[in-house]
Design an enzyme around this catalytic site. Sequence first.
Site, PDB file in Angstrom:
ATOM      1  CD  GLN A   1       0.834  -8.996  -1.971  1.00 51.62           C
ATOM      2  OE1 GLN A   1       1.580  -9.634  -2.697  1.00 51.62           O
ATOM      3  NE2 GLN A   1      -0.425  -8.811  -2.277  1.00 51.62           N
TER       4      GLN A   1
ATOM      5  N   GLY B   1      -4.086  -4.729  -3.837  1.00 52.74           N
ATOM      6  CA  GLY B   1      -5.089  -3.741  -4.195  1.00 52.74           C
ATOM      7  C   GLY B   1      -4.356  -2.543  -4.736  1.00 52.74           C
ATOM      8  CG  HIS B   2      -1.730  -2.556  -7.405  1.00 53.13           C
ATOM      9  ND1 HIS B   2      -0.949  -3.239  -8.296  1.00 53.13           N
ATOM     10  CD2 HIS B   2      -1.235  -2.827  -6.193  1.00 53.13           C
ATOM     11  CE1 HIS B   2      -0.022  -3.901  -7.637  1.00 53.13           C
ATOM     12  NE2 HIS B   2      -0.174  -3.669  -6.354  1.00 53.13           N
TER      13      HIS B   2
ATOM     14  CG  ASP C   1      -1.854  -1.195   1.222  1.00 56.08           C
ATOM     15  OD1 ASP C   1      -2.351  -1.553   0.149  1.00 56.08           O
ATOM     16  OD2 ASP C   1      -2.035  -1.785   2.294  1.00 56.08           O
TER      17      ASP C   1
ATOM     18  CE  LYS D   1       3.052  -2.615  -4.389  1.00 60.45           C
ATOM     19  NZ  LYS D   1       2.697  -2.298  -2.989  1.00 60.45           N
TER      20      LYS D   1
HETATM   21  P1  IMP Z   1      -2.469 -12.616   2.683  1.00 59.89           P
HETATM   22  O1  IMP Z   1      -1.523 -12.135   1.648  1.00 59.89           O
HETATM   23  O2  IMP Z   1      -3.916 -12.384   2.341  1.00 59.89           O
HETATM   24  O3  IMP Z   1      -2.200 -14.035   3.082  1.00 59.89           O
HETATM   25  O4  IMP Z   1      -2.226 -11.724   4.008  1.00 59.89           O
HETATM   26  C1  IMP Z   1      -1.018 -11.805   4.727  1.00 59.89           C
HETATM   27  C2  IMP Z   1      -0.637 -10.459   5.294  1.00 59.89           C
HETATM   28  O5  IMP Z   1      -0.247  -9.586   4.242  1.00 59.89           O
HETATM   29  C3  IMP Z   1      -1.754  -9.732   6.034  1.00 59.89           C
HETATM   30  O6  IMP Z   1      -1.174  -9.013   7.097  1.00 59.89           O
HETATM   31  C4  IMP Z   1      -2.322  -8.795   4.981  1.00 59.89           C
HETATM   32  O7  IMP Z   1      -2.943  -7.688   5.571  1.00 59.89           O
HETATM   33  C5  IMP Z   1      -1.061  -8.406   4.230  1.00 59.89           C
HETATM   34  N1  IMP Z   1      -1.279  -8.060   2.816  1.00 59.89           N
HETATM   35  C6  IMP Z   1      -1.492  -8.905   1.790  1.00 59.89           C
HETATM   36  N2  IMP Z   1      -1.611  -8.246   0.625  1.00 59.89           N
HETATM   37  C7  IMP Z   1      -1.465  -6.955   0.908  1.00 59.89           C
HETATM   38  C8  IMP Z   1      -1.452  -5.765   0.092  1.00 59.89           C
HETATM   39  O8  IMP Z   1      -1.584  -5.777  -1.134  1.00 59.89           O
HETATM   40  N3  IMP Z   1      -1.253  -4.587   0.751  1.00 59.89           N
HETATM   41  C9  IMP Z   1      -1.071  -4.542   2.091  1.00 59.89           C
HETATM   42  N4  IMP Z   1      -1.064  -5.619   2.884  1.00 59.89           N
HETATM   43  C10 IMP Z   1      -1.252  -6.819   2.302  1.00 59.89           C
HETATM   44 MG    MG Z   2      -2.371  -1.986  -2.068  1.00 60.93          MG
END
Ligand code: IMP
Ligand code: MG
Length: 430
Positions: free
Chosen positions: A223, A40-41, A13, A16
């Site tokens: 991420q 989430g972009h 977040d 990007k």
């Molecule tokens: P997962 O990727 O859904 O398994 O989540 C694992 C961890 O990564 C959690 O703490 C999520 O909140 C975080 N996370 C996963 N994808 C994103 C992203 O795109 N942005 C921010 N945090 C993320």
């Molecule tokens: Mg994001």
Amino acid sequence: MSASVVVGAQFGDEGKGKIIDFLADHADVVARFQGGANAGHTVQVGKDLYAFHLLPSGVLRKRTMNVIGNGVVIEPAQLLKEIDETRARGHPVTNLRISDRAHVVMPYHKILDGLEEKLKGDMGAGTTLRGIGPAFEDKVGRFGIRMCDLIDPEVLHAKLRAIVPIKQRLIEAYGGSDRIDADAVFSEHEAYGKRLAPFVTDTSAWLDAALKRGKRILFEGAQGTHLCIDHGVYPYGTSSNCVAGAATVGAGIGPQYLTDIIGVAKAFTSRVGSGPFPTELEGPIAEHLRERGGGEYGTTTRRPRRVGWLDLVMLRMAVRVNGLTRLAVTKLDVLGGLDRIRVCTGYRHDGGILKEFPASMRILSESGPVYREFKGWPDLPEDEWIGIASGGRRALPETTQRYVAFIESQIKVPARILSVGRSRAATMGR
Ligand code: IMP
Ligand code: MG
């Protein structure tokens, strides 16, 4: 023959999507290489906001090809929903290629994600519940279904027949009550496969050919470095490698092409999900950052993001493990209006100062930040920031310049892109 990679330098977040959109002007191809619909972009074009989870951020540009590489895990229903919604808003989405080797997120992965999180208790990462962890578990465990299987009904049926009973037993062992009907899953996914088949190809070969024709590729990380399965805050990160090197594995190109590696960092720190966060803030400053941040709420989960001061221990590590050649700093405008701004330069632990980010979550949670304090800058209206970004008469406030220069001096990478607002026009190259 050049490829740039954009990665998050923090917990995801970082903005990007916006930086990719800015750089996509000079790219022929935008390619995703890891993660899945957990990402989430957000891209803003004019007044229009788009939030993509699986579609690469170049999809709104007609002349840009978009690739979802083998390193991404794809939830077909979610991808089709994004394609349909983007089409409904006037973009044809014919500029998309999907790797035949990418793994598919199945309904049982989402069920297992929820069950695993519950059972893990304090070890739960606070996942997005998109089935990401279980899908990558299946990839590594060799229980996975790939895009080449999804578009081949016979293979899909045979695989589901073998896999579903195993997943059913797992769900029961975890105390779940969901029943999975292999035939129902098959007919649903056979239909998804039919719709997605025209996009599916050997994207490694396609990218290689594009590079050899002199095309410029922009790899879009999802991420962030500190959520990386190897280099992030384990076990509170995600299940894929989020660092720049993963672009070669997750897209199937050689590492020699990666010459420009851009890290994106917010001017402060934020994260969704659990785990230690040394510079975390609560109270009025946290509220300021969350609310002026245009709503610091997860793009995927809408959860309020945890926020804190910028952490240079994290950033220095991001420079090292990604090999960053330049930095983009986003949301500088959000810090506007604060009297004093702090930056963490090290961690106090056990009577000493840690300069490197620790592996141990116990040590990290015992660490306290060492801060350097800066004078703030005014809370300017949006059009003034845009004026500054477009090289108008007003220059970047002196105090903002000092803040950015300090970051550069600490991480020894130039901050070549600054973002001072949501819109495309609020991005400046230096
Ligand atoms: P997962 O990727 O859904 O398994 O989540 C694992 C961890 O990564 C959690 O703490 C999520 O909140 C975080 N996370 C996963 N994808 C994103 C992203 O795109 N942005 C921010 N945090 C993320
Ligand atoms: Mg994001």
